[in-house]
Write an enzyme that holds these catalytic residues in place. Structure first.
Site: not given
Ligand code: IVH
Length: 723
Positions: A37, A40, A152, A154, A361, A460, A463, A478
């Site tokens: 990720d 990307y 929250e 992610k 992140k 091995c 040895c 071994c």
């Molecule tokens: S809110 C406009 N809350 O992250 C905001 N997204 O890049 C709508 N995701 O498509 C998303 N945890 O798949 C929100 N606590 C969280 C999240 C969350 C993971 C993912 C979700 C979303 C992507 C946004």
């Protein structure tokens, strides 16, 4: 002729389009990512920067202008009434990321609030909802020094939109390209955490309510699934495979055309947002929303926090980082959302991302690097582990130069070769591992497919003893045993550890010194160490040398189970060592035992019996034992059990509830004396459950599994050989 900066930017943008589209397709549509990720994200940010510098290069089909993903053949498409947007990723993974977001939010709010600030000073206490089109722009005076946020996790899963009409789930759809997604209602219905009908007890349910959240797979469910897969594969099932990670497995399950398969995958769900809502939702903040979601019957993460000001966001980010590896599911960061829906509305969107939310992140746990060599390491029990030597790479917070390939099967399955570009993963304190090879980048002159036996010429590396790989084993070993120098250090450390004979102060560094200097070759050599040879070692004070001598002398008086465990016999752990000692009473009796005699011991099956026979068959192992005894190692010896007096040999019994006369310990002793194993929980392997008064769930479980249940009288009859 040299190209202009604009021309080379245009070339770069075209190349980035091609790559990002390909990666996004693999990730979203095929659920088979080609790159980590972080890679990307890096390319995405690069493209965003070029487009910012040369706006004319920004086209409608740029990957920055849409969310990846397309409708698979076989799924019906549905248009989202409210687009499913993505959130901006804060690129700075330090605490500055949280501060930068807070600074932006405050700046934007001030900009928008100023014209109306004066009017707003008269605090308007009326509650307004973002769903009310006529609500005034500013309803309250805003404390712009301390914004309220909801922080929250992610979740690393798959976003889903759930549409409820009159409280009933009618359509579930994936995000797709954000505008329209795939209808996956049948699969979603199999997820226990998703209510099919909303609870109206505590919170009124609007006529139309779209709830958004993340479908994910818990790590334990993922491990259990892979265990079942491995069992199927080793039973010879064709077309079965193990899964790479929980995220892709969850995404794959949701997009199965056969809902029966989705049902077998144990998926979970967290709700965190709304889509379309008819105008009667009594919710005016993200915090109130998470409470309403819980009231309607959704799972809402217990980690969600209301935070005031940037410091609180920073603290949340650090707090979650510390817990990340012990969470039961994967996350790739945290999300901050401005709490007030009114403020969210003022902030609005920039291109397709809300200004009021950001994803923050953590440093990536996966990175690219190249394989410089594949080494083979010899472990304590002779296990030969292929290890990839890597070009140094910073991943999961440290610089990694070695990553395990686990064993030959793994190395071959992943087909790792010298020169390959690979994805390395380091999560928490787990040993770094090679996740996969980027086949696209394999050079024509990459090394050959890995073949451990061929590489080592069957011997091995330390040895020169022959190596073997037993049926059903993934690893080569071994056969040199305690005399293999690579195994020696490990064997000595194992013997000296706290749970074996315990030689206090004899740690890794000292063992390295002793073995490297050639002073200690075998375990008995430890007991021949004099004060002077120890004190002569570098960085060893006289006092410490004396401490080691004393510790060695103390360790001589031990117990048979500790001694047996310390020998490091394969498949003989602490509890097997105890069972063996109890059964045979003396070491000589154990060493003389035949296979059939060994199989009489509780929990000893053919594999453990074979390990014991092999170990004692080797002359040098017997010699080590002989010398240790000659050095003064001693333990109280017991008497062998006579199998004819152990009517319950091989039985497993579970005690539950209170027996009328026998105490629990007394019952346990009597059972063990009769050869039974007393276990704490009921399973298919349980032979009897002895139940007294107030027996609880164990009794229920026994009935469920059809296991014989005895009362005290029944137990006594059994012990007397009458059952
Ligand atoms: S809110 C406009 N809350 O992250 C905001 N997204 O890049 C709508 N995701 O498509 C998303 N945890 O798949 C929100 N606590 C969280 C999240 C969350 C993971 C993912 C979700 C979303 C992507 C946004």
């Amino acid at each position: 002729m040299l190209s202009s900066p604009f021309e080379s930017a245009a070339d770069a943008v075209r190349a980035l389009h091609v790559e990002l589209h390909r990666f996004a397709h693999a990730y979203y549509t095929l659920d088979a990512p080609l790159v980590p990720d972080a890679e990307y994200d890096r390319l995405f940010v690069e493209l965003q920067a070029l487009e910012a510098e040369y706006p004319s290069l920004k086209s409608a089909d740029s990957p920055t202008q849409r969310v990846g993903g397309a409708v698979l053949d076989g799924f019906e498409a549905v248009r989202h009434r409210v687009p499913m947007l993505s959130i901006r990723t804060e690129t700075d993974t330090t605490e500055q990321g949280a501060r930068a977001f807070d600074a932006r939010v405050r700046k934007e709010l001030i900009k928008r609030a100023q014209p109306m600030q004066v009017a707003a000073q008269a605090k308007n206490a009326s509650q307004t909802s973002i769903f009310d089109e006529n609500s005034p722009l500013v309803t309250e005076s805003i404390d712009l020094d301390a914004i309220e946020y909801v922080a929250e996790l992610k979740f690393d899963g798959l976003a889903i939109n759930l549409r409820y009409e009159q409280g009933a789930l009618v359509v579930a759809a994936t995000r797709g390209d954000g505008e329209s997604g795939e209808v996956v209602t049948q699969n979603i219905r199999t997820i226990g955490q998703i209510p099919l009908r909303l609870n109206t007890d505590r919170q009124a349910v609007p006529e139309v309510l779209e709830v958004r959240g993340e479908v994910y797979m818990r790590r334990d469910d993922f491990e259990a699934l892979n265990e079942r897969q491995r069992a199927k594969i080793s039973a010879g099932a064709s077309g079965e495979k193990t899964f790479v990670n929980p995220r892709n497995t969850a995404a794959g399950a949701v997009r199965q055309l056969d809902p029966a398969i989705a049902a077998q995958r144990s998926l979970s769900f967290f709700a965190y947002a709304l889509g379309e809502v008819s105008s009667d939702a009594q919710v005016d903040s993200q915090w109130a929303l998470s409470q309403a979601l819980a009231a309607w019957g959704f799972a809402v993460s217990q980690h969600t926090r209301l935070c005031v000001g940037a410091d609180a966001l920073v603290a949340f980010h650090a707090d979650v980082a510390a817990q990340r590896d012990s969470l039961p599911f994967d996350i790739d960061g945290v999300v901050y959302k401005v709490n007030s829906f009114e403020q969210q509305r003022q902030l609005g969107f920039v291109s397709r991302e809300p200004r009021w939310a950001v994803a923050h992140k953590y440093p990536a746990q996966e990175q690219f690097t190249t394989v410089l060599a594949i080494d083979i390491q010899v472990g304590r029990t002779g296990k030969l582990t292929p290890v990839a030597k890597l070009a140094p790479v910073f991943v999961g917070g440290v610089t990694v130069t070695n990553a395990t390939l686990h064993n030959e099967d793994e190395a071959r399955r992943k087909d790792v070769r010298v020169g390959d570009t690979v994805v390395v993963r380091r999560a928490g304190d787990v040993i770094p591992e090679v996740v996969s090879v980027v086949l696209d980048k394999r050079a024509g002159d990459a090394g050959e497919a890995f073949d451990l036996y061929k590489r080592l010429g069957g011997r091995c590396p330390d040895c020169q003893s022959p190596i073997v790989r037993e049926d059903g084993e993934a690893a080569w070993r071994c056969t040199g045993g305690l005399f293999c120098p690579a195994q020696r250090k490990q064997a000595i450390l194992h013997f000296a550890q706290r749970r074996a004979v315990e030689v206090e102060g004899l740690g890794e560094k000292l063992v390295d010194q002793l073995v490297d200097a050639g002073i200690v070759k075998t375990i008995p050599d430890l007991y021949r160490l004099g004060l002077s040879s120890l004190a002569a070692l570098e960085r060893m004070a006289e006092k410490s040398a004396q401490n080691i001598v004393d510790a060695l002398s103390r360790s001589k008086t031990t117990t048979l189970p500790r001694f047996l465990y310390g020998l490091g016999i394969r498949n003989v752990g602490e509890s097997t060592a105890k069972d063996l000692a109890k059964h045979f009473g003396t070491l000589d009796a154990l060493m003389a035992a035949s296979q059939s005699e060994l199989l009489q011991v509780t929990d000893v099956g053919p594999i453990v019996a074979e390990s014991l026979l092999q170990f004692f068959a080797q002359a040098h192992n017997r010699e080590v034992i002989h010398q240790l005894r000659a050095c003064g190692l001693n333990w109280p010896e017991g008497v062998a059990r006579d199998a004819s007096q152990q009517p319950l040999l091989g039985c497993t019994v579970v005690l539950t509830g209170t027996l009328p006369t026998l105490g629990r310990d007394a019952a346990k002793d009597m059972l063990e004396a009769a050869g039974a194993k007393v276990a704490g929980s009921v399973s298919k392997k349980t032979s009897y459950v002895v139940a007294g008064a107030e027996a609880g769930s164990k009794l229920d479980k026994a009935r469920e599994l059809g296991i014989a249940v005895l009362d005290e009288a029944g137990l006594l009859a059994l012990l007397a050989g009458g059952a």
